[in-house]
Design a protein around this motif. Sequence first.
Motif, PDB file in Angstrom:
ATOM      1  N   ASP A 155      -6.035   9.946  -7.367  1.00  0.00           N
ATOM      2  CA  ASP A 155      -5.917   8.927  -6.315  1.00  0.00           C
ATOM      3  C   ASP A 155      -4.436   8.817  -5.970  1.00  0.00           C
ATOM      4  OD1 ASP A 155      -5.682   6.687  -4.745  1.00  0.00           O
ATOM      5  OD2 ASP A 155      -6.237   5.267  -6.326  1.00  0.00           O
ATOM      6  N   LYS A 171      -1.488   4.533   5.567  1.00  0.00           N
ATOM      7  CA  LYS A 171      -0.219   4.262   4.877  1.00  0.00           C
ATOM      8  C   LYS A 171       0.799   5.285   5.392  1.00  0.00           C
ATOM      9  CE  LYS A 171      -2.263   1.992   0.861  1.00  0.00           C
ATOM     10  NZ  LYS A 171      -2.515   2.111  -0.597  1.00  0.00           N
ATOM     11  N   SER A 175       1.135   2.712  -7.199  1.00  0.00           N
ATOM     12  CA  SER A 175       1.884   2.707  -5.948  1.00  0.00           C
ATOM     13  C   SER A 175       2.542   1.379  -5.618  1.00  0.00           C
ATOM     14  CB  SER A 175       0.960   3.117  -4.808  1.00  0.00           C
ATOM     15  OG  SER A 175      -0.216   2.365  -4.861  1.00  0.00           O
ATOM     16  N   HIS A 217      -2.164   6.791  -8.698  1.00  0.00           N
ATOM     17  CA  HIS A 217      -0.764   6.601  -8.349  1.00  0.00           C
ATOM     18  C   HIS A 217      -0.435   5.116  -8.473  1.00  0.00           C
ATOM     19  CE1 HIS A 217       3.056   7.414  -6.681  1.00  0.00           C
ATOM     20  NE2 HIS A 217       2.831   6.879  -5.497  1.00  0.00           N
ATOM     21  N   ILE A 258      -4.649  -2.646  -7.182  1.00  0.00           N
ATOM     22  CA  ILE A 258      -3.911  -2.137  -6.029  1.00  0.00           C
ATOM     23  C   ILE A 258      -3.480  -3.274  -5.114  1.00  0.00           C
ATOM     24  CG2 ILE A 258      -3.999  -0.518  -4.076  1.00  0.00           C
ATOM     25  CD1 ILE A 258      -4.438   0.811  -6.793  1.00  0.00           C
ATOM     26  N   ASN A 306     -12.189   4.156   4.044  1.00  0.00           N
ATOM     27  CA  ASN A 306     -10.829   3.918   3.542  1.00  0.00           C
ATOM     28  C   ASN A 306     -10.696   4.567   2.173  1.00  0.00           C
ATOM     29  OD1 ASN A 306     -12.266   2.169   1.938  1.00  0.00           O
ATOM     30  ND2 ASN A 306     -11.277   0.307   2.654  1.00  0.00           N
ATOM     31  N   ASN A 307      -9.526   4.449   1.554  1.00  0.00           N
ATOM     32  CA  ASN A 307      -9.328   5.127   0.286  1.00  0.00           C
ATOM     33  C   ASN A 307     -10.190   4.514  -0.813  1.00  0.00           C
ATOM     34  OD1 ASN A 307      -8.246   6.979  -1.499  1.00  0.00           O
ATOM     35  ND2 ASN A 307      -6.461   5.720  -1.971  1.00  0.00           N
ATOM     36  N   ALA A 308     -10.399   3.198  -0.750  1.00  0.00           N
ATOM     37  CA  ALA A 308     -11.269   2.554  -1.740  1.00  0.00           C
ATOM     38  C   ALA A 308     -12.663   3.198  -1.674  1.00  0.00           C
ATOM     39  CB  ALA A 308     -11.350   1.052  -1.472  1.00  0.00           C
ATOM     40  N   SER A 348      -5.108   7.341   1.582  1.00  0.00           N
ATOM     41  CA  SER A 348      -5.353   6.471   2.741  1.00  0.00           C
ATOM     42  C   SER A 348      -4.916   7.139   4.039  1.00  0.00           C
ATOM     43  CB  SER A 348      -4.570   5.167   2.614  1.00  0.00           C
ATOM     44  OG  SER A 348      -5.095   4.354   1.604  1.00  0.00           O
ATOM     45  N   ARG A 408      -0.930  -2.507   8.665  1.00  0.00           N
ATOM     46  CA  ARG A 408      -0.354  -1.268   8.095  1.00  0.00           C
ATOM     47  C   ARG A 408       0.307  -0.385   9.148  1.00  0.00           C
ATOM     48  NH1 ARG A 408      -4.526   0.650   3.454  1.00  0.00           N
ATOM     49  NH2 ARG A 408      -4.131  -1.020   1.958  1.00  0.00           N
TER      50      ARG A 408
HETATM   51  C1  LIG Z   1      -3.728   1.559  -1.150  1.00  0.00           C
HETATM   52  C2  LIG Z   1      -4.333   2.201  -2.330  1.00  0.00           C
HETATM   53  C3  LIG Z   1      -5.727   2.270  -2.485  1.00  0.00           C
HETATM   54  C4  LIG Z   1      -6.667   1.636  -1.492  1.00  0.00           C
HETATM   55  O1  LIG Z   1      -6.607   2.305  -0.272  1.00  0.00           O
HETATM   56  P1  LIG Z   1      -7.319   1.687   1.030  1.00  0.00           P
HETATM   57  O2  LIG Z   1      -7.169   2.751   2.063  1.00  0.00           O
HETATM   58  O3  LIG Z   1      -6.618   0.426   1.340  1.00  0.00           O
HETATM   59  O4  LIG Z   1      -8.748   1.443   0.666  1.00  0.00           O
HETATM   60  C5  LIG Z   1      -6.239   2.916  -3.587  1.00  0.00           C
HETATM   61  N1  LIG Z   1      -5.421   3.460  -4.517  1.00  0.00           N
HETATM   62  C6  LIG Z   1      -4.072   3.420  -4.409  1.00  0.00           C
HETATM   63  C7  LIG Z   1      -3.240   4.041  -5.478  1.00  0.00           C
HETATM   64  C8  LIG Z   1      -3.485   2.785  -3.313  1.00  0.00           C
HETATM   65  O5  LIG Z   1      -2.149   2.741  -3.204  1.00  0.00           O
END
Ligand SMILES: *Cc1c(COP(=O)(O)O)cnc(C)c1O
Length: 451
Positions: A247, A284, A217, A215, A169, A141-143, A281, A87
């Motif tokens: 999110d 990203k 994404s 989102h 995702i 992380n975002n998860a 995140s 990333r």
């Molecule tokens: C990338 C993403 C995640 C996961 O994020 P990580 O940091 O990889 O765990 C969750 N939700 C959305 C909408 C994402 O784009």
Amino acid sequence: MADDPRRKLPSVDTLLGMLGDRPEPHALVVNTVREVLAEARQAASSEGTAASDLAGTVQSRLEGLARPSLRRVINASGVLLQTNLGRAPLSDRAIAAMAAAGAASNLEYDLESGGRGSRHEHVRDLLRRTTGAEDGIAVNNNAAAIFMVLQGFCSGREVLVSRGQAVEIGGGFRIPDVLRQSGARLVDVGTTNRTYARDYEAAITPETAAILRVHTSNFEVTGFTTEPSPAELAEVARRHNILFLDDLGSGCLVDTAAYGLAHEPTVQEALASGTDLVMFSGDKLLGGPQAGLIAGRADLVAELRRHPLARALRLDKAAIAGLNATLQSYLFGRERDEIPVWRMLSASRESVRRRARHWARAAGEAGDAIPGTTMVGGGSLPGQGVPTHCARFRAPWGAADLATRFRHADTPVIGRVEDEAFLLDPRTVSPSDDREVARIVTAVFQSPPHL
Ligand SMILES: *Cc1c(COP(=O)(O)O)cnc(C)c1O
């Protein structure tokens, strides 16, 4: 049995003798010899494999064990946030901070009082200042951020998600699965292409804990589509005394339109529209190390900080240092100069064309430069790209083989194959790597394979 070819394999002692004195511990050498012999016994094609070949395999395997598994590569793929290549490339400031964090640090130590401190303090204030949030916390992380928020506030209760947003995702990370794991119950709302605020409102029961917006994404929803705005959803949530969670995925702090891209909703906008908590995140569009950030209402973040999962999902000291440095770049308005994601996106077309030509020339007749598009990638800004120029290489022995040769260079160079040519995009490469790329291009074309 007597003429079983496998019986012709050398003994362990024979191979050990051939290897001679090795710098590795003896037990490691013996185990590796046994491993290689066992593989040769399995492989039908190993009939009559020379002992010297087997000794060579052992030797290169031992040398491989001494090399770092994670190697630097040059990402010339034309995808800026390449998930497979780690990333976001980090800023020099972040890299320096992360290296310094390897030694002892004040991670959980208050230098003022000499007493215990909190690791959360290193990002909390910066997150507040850069996003306008009341409070914030960073996790793995975002998860992890999404999981912790759902576990903390929605377990055993219902969460409303638009049918158009119950997405996967990537890497099998599916919003419905995460919800289930957290103990929350997913309630689908609306339809795949159209969902209105009134759909959410109609689905609210005494069991409802939150509205979760996700989102979308990594794909584009176009055509006959509707989703309510964050402000509308925040209003519905407030009226019914439930939470509105967003999110954001990438979690951008700057206006992407200023970089020639579609506008990506920013964290500041999400919070200003009344969202209780946003999750995003670190690696990203923020351009920092792997992390999940949660920003929003102070009372909720305080609860999260006390949650048992905060310990299980906490961020490592190097990531904290890198995140701190990355957020500082934003605080001082220096992201365009310091954070590679923004520096690369804002590089002029002329400078990119010059670099593409320079790389192409290193291959002589076989290279030229062509216009192309750099994609943002990493599940951000689906379908969005900025104009670039790529070095294009052709070889009589084929583009796929070129890709392999660049990948096997001493510093692997990752490009892409398109229309039977091999392309390298300078926009996703730091200009400090230009000479190295040119050197590798020359090396690849100076030693063509024997046809
Ligand atoms: C990338 C993403 C995640 C996961 O994020 P990580 O940091 O990889 O765990 C969750 N939700 C959305 C909408 C994402 O784009």
